[in-house]
Design a protein around this motif. Structure first.
Motif, PDB file in Angstrom:
ATOM      1  N   ASP A 213     108.174 -79.963  54.790  1.00  0.00           N
ATOM      2  CA  ASP A 213     109.317 -79.051  54.767  1.00  0.00           C
ATOM      3  C   ASP A 213     109.838 -78.815  53.354  1.00  0.00           C
ATOM      4  O   ASP A 213     110.851 -78.124  53.181  1.00  0.00           O
ATOM      5  N   GLU A 214     109.165 -79.378  52.356  1.00  0.00           N
ATOM      6  CA  GLU A 214     109.563 -79.186  50.959  1.00  0.00           C
ATOM      7  C   GLU A 214     108.402 -78.593  50.156  1.00  0.00           C
ATOM      8  O   GLU A 214     108.174 -78.939  49.007  1.00  0.00           O
ATOM      9  N   ASN A 215     107.688 -77.674  50.795  1.00  0.00           N
ATOM     10  CA  ASN A 215     106.527 -77.032  50.174  1.00  0.00           C
ATOM     11  C   ASN A 215     107.000 -76.032  49.109  1.00  0.00           C
ATOM     12  O   ASN A 215     107.682 -75.049  49.416  1.00  0.00           O
ATOM     13  N   ALA A 216     106.632 -76.281  47.855  1.00  0.00           N
ATOM     14  CA  ALA A 216     107.081 -75.420  46.754  1.00  0.00           C
ATOM     15  C   ALA A 216     106.574 -73.991  46.909  1.00  0.00           C
ATOM     16  O   ALA A 216     107.281 -73.032  46.554  1.00  0.00           O
ATOM     17  N   VAL A 217     105.368 -73.828  47.441  1.00  0.00           N
ATOM     18  CA  VAL A 217     104.812 -72.490  47.608  1.00  0.00           C
ATOM     19  C   VAL A 217     105.627 -71.700  48.626  1.00  0.00           C
ATOM     20  O   VAL A 217     105.943 -70.517  48.423  1.00  0.00           O
ATOM     21  N   VAL A 218     105.978 -72.338  49.724  1.00  0.00           N
ATOM     22  CA  VAL A 218     106.770 -71.669  50.754  1.00  0.00           C
ATOM     23  C   VAL A 218     108.145 -71.301  50.210  1.00  0.00           C
ATOM     24  O   VAL A 218     108.659 -70.191  50.450  1.00  0.00           O
ATOM     25  N   ARG A 219     108.752 -72.210  49.460  1.00  0.00           N
ATOM     26  CA  ARG A 219     110.056 -71.913  48.865  1.00  0.00           C
ATOM     27  C   ARG A 219     109.975 -70.704  47.925  1.00  0.00           C
ATOM     28  O   ARG A 219     110.851 -69.836  47.931  1.00  0.00           O
ATOM     29  N   LEU A 220     108.916 -70.672  47.150  1.00  0.00           N
ATOM     30  CA  LEU A 220     108.773 -69.563  46.213  1.00  0.00           C
ATOM     31  C   LEU A 220     108.531 -68.251  46.944  1.00  0.00           C
ATOM     32  O   LEU A 220     109.155 -67.228  46.640  1.00  0.00           O
ATOM     33  N   VAL A 221     107.632 -68.271  47.924  1.00  0.00           N
ATOM     34  CA  VAL A 221     107.313 -67.042  48.666  1.00  0.00           C
ATOM     35  C   VAL A 221     108.542 -66.524  49.403  1.00  0.00           C
ATOM     36  O   VAL A 221     108.816 -65.311  49.422  1.00  0.00           O
TER      37      VAL A 221
END
Length: 429
Positions: A213-221
């Protein structure tokens, strides 16, 4: 006297490709050619290098009335890359075909440089002092050209109150409501600022097969999607408001400043001159994350091309911060302030008069550039910068697709028209 078409063709034949990040060529040779033309006309010029072979040419021509403030006439010698395989004619051949001069830089902006050199070679006698600056590196960040000159050689521009350069005063044919064709000539009086951003998302590294739940890619997207989908509000600057009112009047269409989108729809093709400058813009352009498909990286980065209207930056950045979400930070990659010169000024009136001296039906309107020019370097010196590089264009000619495009070319007669308009301005203004 050196002919403007021959001069422009000669300049095109110098391959001054600027690929960015310090990778450029040919600027020194082009600068030496320009300095030589000026010297042949009896004008002393100096070449200043900001780095080896990153050459800039400066000269000063005395005017007839030394009590008047000086005018800066500035243009860049570098061009963007051109792949010869895509072109109808070789991009650096400077070939004349079907009434056009073809080649990289014919529109952006060796045409203007050639006009100025042609006038100087014929013995131009300006009303006021002219400071000529033909610079390197505009097609990247200007750090080896205009910005370096404005910082390291500030004294060269002492006494300059106004400047003219690229991106304005060209013919734009637009159908009017009554069936007429109106010839607009947009003169640049403003340009949006540059606030290019780097976004950095941080999270927890891990295996791609496991919940995270702390995926940097998902946060960026997610942050990029919110920014790209955001509808920025209309913010009318003096230039854009004047453009809408004056263009609408010339075309005989209703202008409603409370409903700008509907007004733009009624302006037809003329809307393209304003549609990108009634709002700020944030366009994601670069992504960088990860090194292996089964590894969730701890950092993901992106860059956003952000363009800012005068007086709106604080509001824009506050909204971006709200859209980023947790775990995402921003920083500037490039940051240059907007440009805004007076719309109703003696300078603008003189430019309009010069255009009408060659085209009595010219409708001269101010407009705001969506991108940027070297005006961003000279405006902080207290110089009012205008986009005024006059050029006659035939109806249907895709001028705005020429700069940086394939098969860039300029009408031969357009060059001669522009030279006459420029002569009128410089000898009377």
């Amino acid at each position: 006297m050196a002919d403007v078409v021959d001069l422009c063709a000669s300049l095109v034949r110098f391959d001054t490709t600027n690929r960015g990040h310090g990778d450029a060529e040919g600027e020194r040779e082009a600068a030496e050619f320009v300095a030589g033309v000026l010297a042949d006309a009896g004008v002393e010029a100096k070449i200043l290098e900001s780095a080896p072979r990153r050459a800039n040419v400066l000269a000063r021509i005395p005017g007839g009335d030394p009590s008047l403030p000086a005018m800066l006439v500035q243009g860049h010698l570098d061009v963007v890359a051109a792949d010869a395989a895509d072109w109808t004619v070789p991009p650096f051949a400077g070939e004349i075909r079907d009434g056009y001069l073809w080649g990289r830089g014919t529109v952006d902006m060796k045409d203007f440089v050639a006009m100025v050199l042609s006038l100087v070679s014929e013995g131009l006698r300006p009303r006021r002092d002219l400071v000529l600056a033909f610079v390197a590196d505009e097609e990247d960040r200007g750090e080896w050209g205009a910005h370096w000159l404005a910082t390291e050689h500030r004294e060269e521009f002492d006494g300059c109150a106004v400047a003219i350069s690229e991106s304005g005063a060209y013919t734009y044919h637009v159908p009017a409501a009554d069936g007429r064709t109106v010839r607009l000539y947009p003169v640049g009086t403003a340009e949006r600022g540059t606030a290019h951003l780097r976004l950095t998302a941080r999270g927890r590294a891990g295996h791609g097969s496991r919940r995270n739940d702390e995926n940097a890619v998902v946060r960026l997207v997610d942050a990029l999607h919110r920014i790209a989908a955001h509808r920025w509000p209309v913010r009318l600057t003096p230039t854009v408001e004047a453009f809408l009112l004056r263009t609408g009047e010339a075309l005989g269409v209703e202008v409603d400043l409370s409903d700008v989108d509907a007004t733009l729809a009624r302006l037809g093709p003329a809307a393209s001159l304003a549609e990108n400058t009634v709002r700020n813009s944030t366009t994601p352009t670069m992504l960088d994350a990860g090194y292996k498909v089964n590894v969730i990286p701890s950092i993901a980065r992106a860059q956003v091309d952000t363009r800012v209207l005068p007086g709106t930056e604080d509001e824009l950045l506050a909204e971006i911060d709200a859209l980023l979400g947790p775990g995402v930070e921003r920083e500037f990659v490039a940051h240059q302030q907007p440009v805004q010169a007076p719309v109703d000024s003696p300078w603008f009136a003189a430019m309009a008069e010069a255009l009408r001296s060659e085209d009595p039906q010219a409708v001269v309107v101010p407009y705001c550039m969506g991108g940027g020019t070297d005006a961003k370097a000279f405006t902080p010196l207290g110089i009012d910068c205008y986009g005024f590089a006059p050029l006659w264009l035939p109806e249907g000619f895709p001028y705005r697709a020429m700069a940086h495009g394939v098969d860039e070319r300029v009408p031969v007669e357009g060059l001669r028209f522009g030279t006459r308009v420029l002569r009128h301005l410089l000898t009377n203004c």
